[in-house]
Design a protein around this motif. Structure first.
Motif: not given
Length: 390
Positions: A7-26
């Motif tokens: 189940a998706a976490v509600s927008s009010d309680t979403k925990p943080p996640l950091l994504i690191i990539s040494y690339s042009p992410i977009a």
């Protein structure tokens, strides 16, 4: 796409996640799949090159100055590598230093660290809640070069063996690479580079049969061998080559070769990633004969293989184990006997419209199982298992 069992976490309680990539992410297809998977369930922060991708709450664009400082850094790296001062080599890296500056006020609870260069920093920031996704087999990245084997390979092996086993979990792009990492103490699950399933249908086979090769312009891939094989074949075929300009001089060389080989081989401009599958769908057969000039190519199971499936194309590949296994398992196409021009030409000479039509229908049947829907739950399970530190 989010696994239906989660189940998706509600927008009010979403925990943080950091994504690191040494690339042009977009423009990084694999990292974009991570972002698309987690944007509905986590508050995403990304670090990498270029602008932010859609769906990201905060993005830190990394800039590294070039010019004289790059030359000085090159001399310093050569000395550090020769002296085996690997720790100093890593933590003095301008990319790592720029990332630390960008995150100086950020305390990540969980991190998805892409590729080995981001892993030591990620473990420094979140020692118990880092997942690493290893896109390549780093000790085999450029092992066709004696100098690289002497200097860089020991450093990358050190990075892998010292840091990757300390991550809470790991993934990589194929079984063959996972097996190699296991030898270094890294137990990685597999998430292949498959895109979302597309609703294309197999088109009628053209006359002449239309082959396509799309990808990076890297000299180690020996793209000219596929071009020469098509030009020399007795089959009624033509080849279009779409290349990203990774190595402009190599692109120019191939453009000149295409003119020399005649009208059956042509170079056409690359297309934006979001339009690639639609473009590929207008062809009949995707061809990717990838010689094992470096270990990473011998172990490859690349994006384009799955792009060919989703575009409902037949597939011709060389005897690369990961790709050959899926070709044979799903009857998607054929495997050449070797990587030389004569091996490719022999396979092409046997092409018929009837065979290609069968392969295209097989791609359609396999399009669900060889899509991201079967892969993304592996990432979801790994990241959801990272509990924030107390």
């Amino acid at each position: 796409m989010m696994p239906s069992s989660e189940a998706a976490v509600s927008s009010d309680t979403k925990p943080p996640l950091l994504i690191i990539s040494y690339s042009p992410i977009a423009r990084d297809a694999r990292v974009l799949r991570q972002i698309e998977l987690f944007q509905g369930r986590y508050d995403l922060t990304t670090v990498g090159f270029g602008p932010a991708a859609p769906g990201v709450g905060q993005h830190h664009e990394i800039h590294v100055h070039v010019g004289l400082s790059r030359r000085i850094r090159g001399y310093a790296e050569a000395a550090l590598l020769r002296l085996k001062l690997y720790r100093l080599m890593y933590w003095s890296d301008p990319l790592v230093r720029a990332t630390r500056r960008a995150l100086r006020l950020y305390r990540p609870e969980r991190i998805l660290a892409n590729d080995i260069y981001t892993v030591p920093l990620a473990l420094h920031l979140a020692p118990d809640t880092t997942h690493t996704d290893l896109h390549e087999y780093y000790p085999g990245l450029h092992d066709d070069s004696a100098q690289w084997r002497r200097l860089r390979q020991p450093y990358l092996t050190w990075l892998v063996e010292k840091y990757a086993p300390r991550a809470a979990s790991a993934t990589t792009v194929g079984e063959e690479i996972a097996d190699r990492y296991h030898q270094h103490g890294v137990h990685a699950a597999v998430v292949v580079n498959a895109p979302e399933r597309k609703g294309f249908t197999p088109g009628a086979v053209s006359s002449p049969i239309r082959l396509v090769h799309a990808g990076a312009a890297l000299p180690t891939r020996k793209i000219e061998k596929m071009m020469r094989a098509v030009a020399e074949s007795t089959a009624d075929i033509e080849l279009s080559v779409l290349l990203t300009p990774n190595t402009p001089a190599y692109v120019s060389k191939l453009e000149a070769l295409a003119l020399e080989l005649g009208p059956r081989v042509r170079m056409i401009p690359p297309v934006a990633h979001e339009n690639l599958l639609q473009t590929l769908n207008s062809f009949d057969v995707g061809i990717h004969v990838l010689p094992p000039t470096v270990t990473n190519q011998a172990l490859a199971l690349p994006n384009k293989f799955f792009d060919f499936v989703q575009a409902r194309l037949g597939i011709i590949i060389g005897p690369t184990p990961g790709m050959a296994r899926l070709i044979n398992e799903h009857d998607l196409g054929t495997v050449t006997s070797g990587f030389e021009v004569e091996d490719i030409r022999a396979t092409l000479d046997a092409l018929t419209a009837a065979r290609v039509s069968e392969w295209k229908r097989a791609a359609d049947r396999a399009s669900e199982v060889l899509s991201s829907a079967t892969q993304l739950p592996v990432w979801a399970k790994a990241i959801d298992a990272l509990s924030a530190p107390h």
